[in-house]
Design a protein around this motif. Structure first.
Motif, PDB file in Angstrom:
ATOM      1  N   PHE A 197       0.744  -1.201  -0.088  1.00 53.77           N
ATOM      2  CA  PHE A 197       0.044   0.071  -0.148  1.00 53.77           C
ATOM      3  C   PHE A 197       0.870   1.147   0.098  1.00 53.77           C
ATOM      4  CE2 PHE A 197      -3.169  -3.025   1.729  1.00 53.77           C
ATOM      5  CZ  PHE A 197      -4.377  -2.654   0.799  1.00 53.77           C
ATOM      6  N   GLU A 198       0.306   2.321  -0.768  1.00 50.77           N
ATOM      7  CA  GLU A 198       1.133   3.400  -0.796  1.00 50.77           C
ATOM      8  C   GLU A 198       0.311   4.598  -0.312  1.00 50.77           C
ATOM      9  OE1 GLU A 198       3.981   5.443  -4.030  1.00 50.77           O
ATOM     10  OE2 GLU A 198       1.713   5.555  -4.577  1.00 50.77           O
ATOM     11  N   GLY A 199       0.801   5.569   0.329  1.00 50.80           N
ATOM     12  CA  GLY A 199       0.254   6.814   0.684  1.00 50.80           C
ATOM     13  C   GLY A 199       1.335   7.769   1.585  1.00 50.80           C
ATOM     14  N   VAL A 200       0.614   9.054   1.664  1.00 49.98           N
ATOM     15  CA  VAL A 200       1.446   9.855   2.665  1.00 49.98           C
ATOM     16  C   VAL A 200       1.477   9.131   4.129  1.00 49.98           C
ATOM     17  CG1 VAL A 200       1.666  12.044   3.812  1.00 49.98           C
ATOM     18  CG2 VAL A 200       0.853  12.130   1.154  1.00 49.98           C
ATOM     19  N   ASP A 201       2.715   8.852   4.613  1.00 47.45           N
ATOM     20  CA  ASP A 201       2.768   8.508   5.747  1.00 47.45           C
ATOM     21  C   ASP A 201       2.151   7.060   5.979  1.00 47.45           C
ATOM     22  OD1 ASP A 201       4.463  10.776   6.836  1.00 47.45           O
ATOM     23  OD2 ASP A 201       2.610  11.749   7.471  1.00 47.45           O
ATOM     24  N   ALA A 202       2.028   6.034   4.967  1.00 52.31           N
ATOM     25  CA  ALA A 202       1.427   5.087   4.779  1.00 52.31           C
ATOM     26  C   ALA A 202       1.758   3.930   6.114  1.00 52.31           C
ATOM     27  CB  ALA A 202       1.777   4.488   3.454  1.00 52.31           C
ATOM     28  N   ILE A 203       3.052   4.142   6.434  1.00 59.22           N
ATOM     29  CA  ILE A 203       3.466   2.958   7.402  1.00 59.22           C
ATOM     30  C   ILE A 203       2.854   3.336   8.693  1.00 59.22           C
ATOM     31  CG2 ILE A 203       5.561   2.420   8.741  1.00 59.22           C
ATOM     32  CD1 ILE A 203       7.324   3.164   5.964  1.00 59.22           C
ATOM     33  N   GLN A 204       2.880   4.476   9.083  1.00 59.60           N
ATOM     34  CA  GLN A 204       1.862   4.870  10.499  1.00 59.60           C
ATOM     35  C   GLN A 204       0.710   4.748  10.314  1.00 59.60           C
ATOM     36  OE1 GLN A 204       3.547   5.099  13.721  1.00 59.60           O
ATOM     37  NE2 GLN A 204       1.402   4.900  13.980  1.00 59.60           N
ATOM     38  N   TYR A 245      -5.499  14.672  -0.545  1.00 65.14           N
ATOM     39  CA  TYR A 245      -4.534  15.352  -0.001  1.00 65.14           C
ATOM     40  C   TYR A 245      -4.290  16.747  -0.393  1.00 65.14           C
ATOM     41  CZ  TYR A 245      -2.345  10.679   0.718  1.00 65.14           C
ATOM     42  OH  TYR A 245      -2.134   9.418   1.020  1.00 65.14           O
ATOM     43  N   ALA A 246      -3.941  17.705   0.273  1.00 65.51           N
ATOM     44  CA  ALA A 246      -3.576  19.014  -0.159  1.00 65.51           C
ATOM     45  C   ALA A 246      -2.370  18.970  -0.937  1.00 65.51           C
ATOM     46  CB  ALA A 246      -3.311  19.936   1.020  1.00 65.51           C
ATOM     47  N   ASN A 247      -2.381  20.128  -2.035  1.00 65.72           N
ATOM     48  CA  ASN A 247      -1.231  19.874  -3.151  1.00 65.72           C
ATOM     49  C   ASN A 247       0.182  19.997  -2.103  1.00 65.72           C
ATOM     50  OD1 ASN A 247      -1.122  22.746  -2.575  1.00 65.72           O
ATOM     51  ND2 ASN A 247      -1.884  23.004  -4.690  1.00 65.72           N
ATOM     52  N   ASP A 248       0.306  20.553  -1.108  1.00 67.24           N
ATOM     53  CA  ASP A 248       1.569  20.572  -0.327  1.00 67.24           C
ATOM     54  C   ASP A 248       1.779  19.253   0.597  1.00 67.24           C
ATOM     55  OD1 ASP A 248      -0.264  21.347   1.607  1.00 67.24           O
ATOM     56  OD2 ASP A 248       0.921  23.267   2.276  1.00 67.24           O
TER      57      ASP A 248
END
Length: 154
Positions: A76-83, A149-152
């Motif tokens: 799985f992938e995402g911003v802060d995916a591990i946590q 997500y927000a673009n930043d």
């Protein structure tokens, strides 16, 4: 920053018919499925994967449990995916996991606790290489990405 992480749907998950329920939780959160396959784990692979437990009395029991039937390995992938995955999963002991977490909703066990989840970026990288060939992890932009997500943030 986007991260990739390993999730293993354990034999208890397959035996209980929870594959869809569990992957649904990760997808609904907004994690992108980058790879998925069914495989039969071997003693050799598990000895490597759980080497950090080799001195524990339950080491062989854990390996035996993980070989009873095939597992589903996921990237799985995402911003802060591990946590994010670890938060969704809840504490290792299902009896102590809060309702609303995967283990809190589906597990009564320390060992038969539905999923394995990588615990750090370093571990995730090693584990993903252990279970996936490079060509089995896919890069694509999910249609909903710009609405997650927000673009930043990435």
């Amino acid at each position: 920053m986007l991260e990739k992480t390993l999730v293993i749907l354990k034999p208890c998950t397959l035996q209980r018919g929870l594959i869809g329920e569990i992957t649904h939780r990760f997808e609904r959160k907004g994690l992108r499925l980058a790879g998925m396959k069914m495989m039969q784990l071997t003693d050799e692979l598990l000895s490597e994967h759980y080497a950090h437990l080799s001195g524990k009395e339950f080491f062989q029991r854990v390996k035996d449990s993980m070989m009873t039937v095939p597992v589903i390995v996921c990237c799985f992938e995402g911003v802060d995916a591990i946590q994010t995955v670890r938060t969704l999963a809840g504490p290792t002991n299902g009896r102590l996991a809060a309702p609303g977490t995967i283990r809190g909703d589906y597990s009564m066990s320390f060992q038969e606790n539905i999923v394995h989840a990588s615990d750090s970026p370093e571990t995730a990288a090693i584990e993903l290489m252990r279970f996936f060939k490079p060509e089995e992890i896919f890069e694509y932009k999910q249609a909903t990405f710009d609405y997650l997500y927000a673009n930043d943030e990435y």
